[in-house]
Design a protein around this motif. Structure first.
Motif: not given
Length: 366
Positions: A339-366
């Motif tokens: 349970l904890l591992g799954s929630l941490m995996a979601d947090m990592r993915r969400t955090g990674g996604g947020d960083r990617a969106s801030h780093a490349a704002p010009a790229v068209g996304g989903r």
């Protein structure tokens, strides 16, 4: 090449067990010789041993006899863990490739087992009661592993590990199942090291024994029994018990399991569906592994003295498993880690996604 990798997996696992056996023997003050190392390895493979000896002159017709059938679980788990990781590589290994590795491992295991059972008998001096009050006498005790049982136990363990590895490649959510299984094997290792470290500060002479059998104590905790009997047991310190590290050590691999499971990318479904699925798989796998380890960690040691037709038990050690408790502990711990591992995996993915969106704002996304 795959056959050589399988052979290296079996040899590497044996070498790791041998190194740990040498450390335990040296810490316990026992001879670090090939007969003693081979005896410990035979026990780690699951083979029982017979104990024989005779008292010095003056005890007419007195002979020692006994058996020891307790596997040092920490040693066995080290070998199983290294063997499984090296042999499997990853759960996506094609079955024909895996089969060739198993073939090489089987050939090397037969060579290793032959060398272990062919080793000379280990001999050590012991002091046993020889009369009333505190009278005692020295004796030479010979430890002889059972050749047939050691071979059968080693091959049976090999079959279980390789069969389990093959099954993991076919199961759904196999990456989660594989990581949970490896966490289960790491548990008695962590317990043995933790207990040995604590015992070394309290009873240094027992640290080597704790390193070998601390994992047994941890996996047999709960409603199972660890009983001692006989005059030699009475000479032990009745107020000394295994440290609380036996229980605390169980929590360490489960905490690590949560972080290990967090490295598996999230699957389909919403957050709580993924967490529930991962908890179910990890809990089920750890329940099976813990139950198997509890059964493997059980056993009995007995040492008796026979004079003519009279027999007296000098020492008995009985380890009785609680398989149901172990399975429940594995299910609860694995479920929480999943349970904890799954929630941490979601947090990592969400955090990674947020960083990617801030780093490349010009790229068209989903």
């Amino acid at each position: 090449m795959q056959i050589l990798r399988g052979a290296a997996a079996a040899l590497g696992a044996t070498m790791a067990m041998a190194v740990l056996a040498v450390a335990a023997l040296a810490t316990a003050g026992l001879p670090v010789t090939w007969p003693f190392v081979a005896t410990v390895l035979a026990a780690a493979f699951g083979g029982p041993a017979t104990l024989t000896g005779s008292l010095d002159a003056g005890a007419m017709g007195a002979v020692l006899h006994g058996t020891v059938d307790i596997a040092p679980l920490a040693l066995s788990a080290v070998g199983a863990l290294i063997f499984s990781v090296t042999l499997q590589g990853h759960v996506g290994t094609p079955m024909p490739v895996y089969a060739r590795r198993v073939l090489g491992a089987a050939a090397m295991l037969l060579i290793v087992l032959a060398a272990v059972v062919a080793a000379p008998d280990a001999t050590m001096a012991v002091t046993v009661p020889a009369g009333p009050a505190s009278a005692s006498q020295d004796a030479q005790l010979v430890i002889r592993p059972d050749t047939g049982a050691t071979l059968i136990s080693g091959l049976l363990g090999f079959t279980v590990l390789t069969g389990g590895g093959a099954l993991l490649t076919l199961l759904p959510h196999r990456r989660i199942a594989a990581r949970a299984a490896l966490t289960g094997l790491a548990t008695p290792i962590a317990a043995g090291v933790a207990i040995a470290a604590v015992v070394a500060t309290q009873r240094p002479s027992l640290a080597g024994v704790a390193l070998l059998f601390g994992g047994n104590a941890a996996m047999l905790a709960g409603p199972s029994s660890i009983t001692l009997g006989g005059p030699l047991a009475d000479r032990l310190d009745p107020n000394y018990q295994l440290p609380d590290a036996a229980a605390g050590a169980l929590a360490v691999p489960l905490i690590l399991a949560a972080f290990v499971l967090a490295t598996v990318p999230p699957g389909d479904g919403n957050r709580w569906q993924r967490a529930g699925r991962r908890a179910l798989v990890a809990g089920a796998v750890l329940a099976v592994v813990f139950a198997a380890l509890s059964l493997a960690g059980a056993g009995r040691l007995s040492l008796g003295l026979m004079v003519l037709i009279l027999n007296a038990e000098l020492l008995t050690v009985q380890l009785v498993p609680a398989i149901g408790w172990a399975a429940l502990a594995g299910a609860a711990g694995g479920g929480l880690a999943g349970l904890l591992g799954s929630l941490m995996a979601d947090m990592r993915r969400t955090g990674g996604g947020d960083r990617a969106s801030h780093a490349a704002p010009a790229v068209g996304g989903r």
